[in-house]
Design a protein around this motif. Structure first.
Motif, PDB file in Angstrom:
ATOM      1  N   UNK A  18     -14.081   7.654   7.534  1.00 48.32           N
ATOM      2  CA  UNK A  18     -12.732   7.843   8.069  1.00 48.32           C
ATOM      3  C   UNK A  18     -12.264   6.624   8.809  1.00 48.32           C
ATOM      4  N   UNK A  19     -13.152   6.014   9.566  1.00 51.02           N
ATOM      5  CA  UNK A  19     -12.744   4.857  10.342  1.00 51.02           C
ATOM      6  C   UNK A  19     -12.510   3.664   9.458  1.00 51.02           C
ATOM      7  N   UNK A  20     -13.077   3.687   8.248  1.00 48.50           N
ATOM      8  CA  UNK A  20     -12.850   2.569   7.329  1.00 48.50           C
ATOM      9  C   UNK A  20     -11.467   2.657   6.718  1.00 48.50           C
ATOM     10  N   UNK A  21     -10.894   3.881   6.648  1.00 51.70           N
ATOM     11  CA  UNK A  21      -9.575   4.061   6.052  1.00 51.70           C
ATOM     12  C   UNK A  21      -8.468   3.772   7.040  1.00 51.70           C
ATOM     13  N   UNK A  22      -8.729   3.998   8.302  1.00 55.37           N
ATOM     14  CA  UNK A  22      -7.717   3.808   9.329  1.00 55.37           C
ATOM     15  C   UNK A  22      -8.199   2.777  10.336  1.00 55.37           C
ATOM     16  N   UNK A  23      -7.223   2.066  10.950  1.00 55.67           N
ATOM     17  CA  UNK A  23      -7.577   1.081  11.960  1.00 55.67           C
ATOM     18  C   UNK A  23      -7.804   1.759  13.291  1.00 55.67           C
ATOM     19  N   UNK A  24      -8.505   1.074  14.155  1.00 54.80           N
ATOM     20  CA  UNK A  24      -8.830   1.666  15.458  1.00 54.80           C
ATOM     21  C   UNK A  24      -7.586   1.906  16.284  1.00 54.80           C
ATOM     22  N   UNK A  25      -6.559   1.038  16.135  1.00 57.01           N
ATOM     23  CA  UNK A  25      -5.326   1.176  16.918  1.00 57.01           C
ATOM     24  C   UNK A  25      -4.675   2.544  16.689  1.00 57.01           C
ATOM     25  N   UNK A  26      -4.835   3.098  15.464  1.00 55.54           N
ATOM     26  CA  UNK A  26      -4.174   4.364  15.133  1.00 55.54           C
ATOM     27  C   UNK A  26      -4.807   5.552  15.851  1.00 55.54           C
ATOM     28  N   UNK A  27      -5.975   5.370  16.431  1.00 54.90           N
ATOM     29  CA  UNK A  27      -6.654   6.464  17.123  1.00 54.90           C
ATOM     30  C   UNK A  27      -6.633   6.275  18.646  1.00 54.90           C
ATOM     31  N   UNK A  28      -5.907   5.264  19.122  1.00 56.18           N
ATOM     32  CA  UNK A  28      -5.883   4.998  20.558  1.00 56.18           C
ATOM     33  C   UNK A  28      -4.575   5.443  21.170  1.00 56.18           C
ATOM     34  N   UNK A  70      -6.306  15.429  15.652  1.00 56.55           N
ATOM     35  CA  UNK A  70      -7.367  15.750  16.598  1.00 56.55           C
ATOM     36  C   UNK A  70      -8.735  15.686  15.930  1.00 56.55           C
ATOM     37  N   UNK A  71      -8.818  16.242  14.705  1.00 60.13           N
ATOM     38  CA  UNK A  71     -10.085  16.216  13.991  1.00 60.13           C
ATOM     39  C   UNK A  71     -10.468  14.778  13.613  1.00 60.13           C
ATOM     40  N   UNK A  72      -9.473  14.018  13.160  1.00 61.36           N
ATOM     41  CA  UNK A  72      -9.739  12.623  12.797  1.00 61.36           C
ATOM     42  C   UNK A  72     -10.195  11.814  14.020  1.00 61.36           C
ATOM     43  N   UNK A  73      -9.542  12.060  15.156  1.00 59.62           N
ATOM     44  CA  UNK A  73      -9.894  11.348  16.381  1.00 59.62           C
ATOM     45  C   UNK A  73     -11.299  11.717  16.837  1.00 59.62           C
ATOM     46  N   UNK A  74     -11.650  13.019  16.663  1.00 59.13           N
ATOM     47  CA  UNK A  74     -12.989  13.462  17.064  1.00 59.13           C
ATOM     48  C   UNK A  74     -14.052  12.772  16.225  1.00 59.13           C
ATOM     49  N   UNK A  75     -13.780  12.682  14.904  1.00 53.22           N
ATOM     50  CA  UNK A  75     -14.721  11.987  14.036  1.00 53.22           C
ATOM     51  C   UNK A  75     -14.828  10.502  14.416  1.00 53.22           C
ATOM     52  N   UNK A  89      -7.513   4.802  25.139  1.00 52.87           N
ATOM     53  CA  UNK A  89      -8.761   5.381  24.655  1.00 52.87           C
ATOM     54  C   UNK A  89      -8.447   6.263  23.445  1.00 52.87           C
ATOM     55  N   UNK A  90      -9.491   6.702  22.754  1.00 50.01           N
ATOM     56  CA  UNK A  90      -9.300   7.553  21.576  1.00 50.01           C
ATOM     57  C   UNK A  90      -8.617   8.863  22.001  1.00 50.01           C
ATOM     58  N   UNK A  91      -7.720   9.339  21.132  1.00 46.66           N
ATOM     59  CA  UNK A  91      -6.953  10.547  21.456  1.00 46.66           C
ATOM     60  C   UNK A  91      -7.838  11.710  21.882  1.00 46.66           C
ATOM     61  N   UNK A  92      -7.352  12.414  22.925  1.00 45.53           N
ATOM     62  CA  UNK A  92      -7.920  13.702  23.319  1.00 45.53           C
ATOM     63  C   UNK A  92      -6.784  14.719  23.272  1.00 45.53           C
ATOM     64  N   UNK A  93      -6.890  15.735  22.437  1.00 46.88           N
ATOM     65  CA  UNK A  93      -5.800  16.705  22.222  1.00 46.88           C
ATOM     66  C   UNK A  93      -4.503  15.972  21.894  1.00 46.88           C
ATOM     67  N   UNK A  94      -4.463  15.252  20.761  1.00 45.08           N
ATOM     68  CA  UNK A  94      -3.269  14.471  20.421  1.00 45.08           C
ATOM     69  C   UNK A  94      -2.059  15.356  20.128  1.00 45.08           C
ATOM     70  N   UNK A  95      -0.893  14.950  20.661  1.00 42.06           N
ATOM     71  CA  UNK A  95       0.373  15.641  20.418  1.00 42.06           C
ATOM     72  C   UNK A  95       1.404  14.630  19.958  1.00 42.06           C
ATOM     73  N   UNK A  96       2.362  15.087  19.162  1.00 38.71           N
ATOM     74  CA  UNK A  96       3.441  14.226  18.684  1.00 38.71           C
ATOM     75  C   UNK A  96       4.730  14.650  19.362  1.00 38.71           C
ATOM     76  N   UNK A  97       5.504  13.687  19.815  1.00 42.53           N
ATOM     77  CA  UNK A  97       6.804  13.988  20.425  1.00 42.53           C
ATOM     78  C   UNK A  97       7.892  13.698  19.396  1.00 42.53           C
ATOM     79  N   UNK A  98       9.158  14.148  19.616  1.00 42.94           N
ATOM     80  CA  UNK A  98      10.201  14.068  18.582  1.00 42.94           C
ATOM     81  C   UNK A  98      10.413  12.678  17.985  1.00 42.94           C
ATOM     82  N   UNK A  99      10.170  11.631  18.708  1.00 49.00           N
ATOM     83  CA  UNK A  99      10.392  10.286  18.157  1.00 49.00           C
ATOM     84  C   UNK A  99       9.298   9.888  17.172  1.00 49.00           C
TER      85      UNK A  99
END
Length: 525
Positions: A4-14, A71-76, A20-30
């Protein structure tokens, strides 16, 4: 790392708030994602409800729901990152006393790899990763790890010290450069650092050169001492051989000779040891300064180098050794003067010694040219009238030993020896060591004497036709020899020479020839 980390860059999980890596990631309207606790805390402490990234303002606080996929991707990703960090930590070195440790590590502190001048934090390899990968953190200035990062900030403006004021020789911030130092010569800190580091390199080279010169000087002094020892051994051996043949009558003279030679040698040895000790002390100080310079010059801490540069540039407590010499003492005349006291019973022995002595001083023979333009035909001593030539040699001597001989056969009166520089004058030339001349004279009555205070009248068994003059500048010795008889006429001892000495000759009376046309080469050699 995981697939999974090979498909996505580290910046996308911070999370851009906690970095730091997402904990309970949420998306806002923007469309931007944050940790639920991070965005909630941000809005709780802000007067506006807006996105921390794009600054879009929301009229009402959006409802927040955890994005299970992210959240699952960030946990992995977090699990994979922990495994990599664990592996990396085992390879990294634990901070040792005196080394800069990571400010972020909890528990065991790892050795810091870099320090950030923007964050004012030192990072190990693991905690440095965001600065190496996140685009906005890549702009931060990283340096080799240093202690006391707080000292890199201006106490007055709380800004980074990134400039150097050449007028006040101090580090300043950007605000200082437009306020207190606005009329001063201010340059970037790195530019001044590189300049000072180059100066330290030159200082180090100069110190090493000074050390080398002093080591060479020690070798020179040791060689002089060795030569002095050989001369002393030779002189003592000759003296012992002479006085052994004379048995009891000359035992006191033998002891006196050995004492004199040893005393001179002890003085030379003591002087040499003093020089060597002083040189070694200077070398020690220079090596200490060299170590300080080397230590500072290795530092990548710009501030520390500039703050400590004054101490290493302070004047070194050394002196100029160029003119320092250990001059082996002269023993010419030592044995001769001792045996002369026994002249009545030891005439044959004396003649042999005089011959050897004369051969010894003649090895210092130098070619002397008299120049009639240096002085003039004026009275010498108590003689009046325009019948005496007073001529100096063209060459002077201010050190070492030299010997020359003078033909005096054709003149019924004369004066010869060595003098300080004379000037053209119509006044009488007063003879004597106190007046700066050491001479031997024959007056019109056939009397030989050495002008001094008082003058020393001499009784010679025959009139010398050629007189040899030997001078040892450092020893303070001027000796006159009858070359044909191989005998010592007289010696000035314990003289104190402080100026250049010129061979001097004054024949009297004038035989009618002009001083500038007279062939002086037949007189002095």
């Amino acid at each position: 790392m995981s697939a999974a980390s090979c498909l996505l860059t580290e910046d996308q999980f911070l999370c851009s708030i906690c970095l730091d890596v997402f904990t309970d990631p949420v998306a806002i309207p923007c469309g931007h994602n944050f940790c639920k606790s991070c965005i909630t805390e941000h809005w709780n402490t802000s007067t506006l409800c807006q996105c921390p990234n794009c600054k879009e303002v929301f009229n009402r606080r959006p409802g927040l729901k955890v994005n299970t996929f992210i959240s699952e991707m960030a946990a992995q990703f977090r699990q994979s990152a922990k495994q990599e960090a664990s592996s990396s930590s085992s390879e990294q070195q634990v901070s040792k006393p005196g080394e800069v440790s990571c400010d972020v590590c909890t528990g065991t502190k790892l050795k810091a790899l870099k320090s950030c001048l923007v964050c004012l934090v030192s990072y190990c390899h693991t905690h440095l990763e965001p600065h190496l990968k996140m685009s906005r953190l890549k702009k931060h200035q990283l340096i080799d790890p240093v202690e006391n990062l707080e000292s890199w900030t201006c106490e007055k403006h709380d800004k980074l010290l990134e400039l150097f004021c050449k007028n006040d020789q101090m580090c300043v911030c950007m605000l200082c450069s437009v306020t207190d130092h606005r009329t001063h010569d201010v340059v970037p800190l790195k530019e001044e650092y590189e300049g000072k580091k180059a100066e330290l390199g030159k200082t180090e080279a100069d110190i090493q050169q000074m050390i080398q010169k002093r080591r060479l000087k020690i070798e020179e002094i040791k060689q002089s001492v060795e030569l002095s020892n050989k001369n002393a051994d030779r002189e003592m051996a000759e003296g012992v051989q002479v006085f052994r043949a004379l048995k009891e009558r000359v035992e006191r003279s033998q002891a006196k000779l050995i004492h004199t030679v040893k005393e001179k040698q002890r003085e030379t040895q003591k002087q040499a040891e003093g020089f060597i000790k002083e040189l070694q002390q200077e070398i020690s100080e220079l090596e200490k300064r060299s170590s300080e310079v080397e230590q500072i010059s290795r530092s990548e801490d710009h501030l520390q180098l500039l703050q400590n540069i004054t101490s290493v540039n302070a004047a070194l407590p050394t002196k100029n050794w160029t003119g320092v010499r250990v001059h082996p003492p002269s023993y010419e005349g030592t044995v001769v003067r001792a045996v002369k006291q026994l002249e009545e019973t030891l005439r044959e022995q004396m003649e042999e010694l005089f011959e050897a002595e004369l051969r010894r001083v003649q090895q210092y023979a130098t070619f002397v040219i008299l120049d009639p333009d240096l002085v003039h035909p004026q009275p010498t001593g108590r003689y009046q009238g325009n019948d005496c030539r007073c001529v100096l040699a063209t060459k002077s001597f201010s050190s070492g030993r030299f010997y020359f001989k003078v033909s005096v056969k054709k003149w019924p009166s004369w004066t010869l020896g060595v003098v300080r520089k004379m000037t053209v004058t119509k006044e009488y030339i007063i003879l004597g060591p106190t007046k700066g001349n050491w001479t031997l004279c024959l007056n019109g009555q056939g009397e030989y004497f050495a002008p001094a205070s008082p003058s020393v009248h001499l009784s010679l068994k025959s009139d010398p036709e050629r007189v040899g003059v030997f001078v040892d500048y450092e020893e303070g010795l001027v000796s006159f020899y009858d070359i044909d008889e191989a005998s010592l006429i007289f010696s000035f001892t314990e003289c104190s020479f402080t100026e250049e000495l010129y061979p001097f000759f004054s024949p009297c009376p004038n035989d009618g020839s002009k001083i500038h046309t007279f062939d002086w080469s037949c007189v002095i050699q």
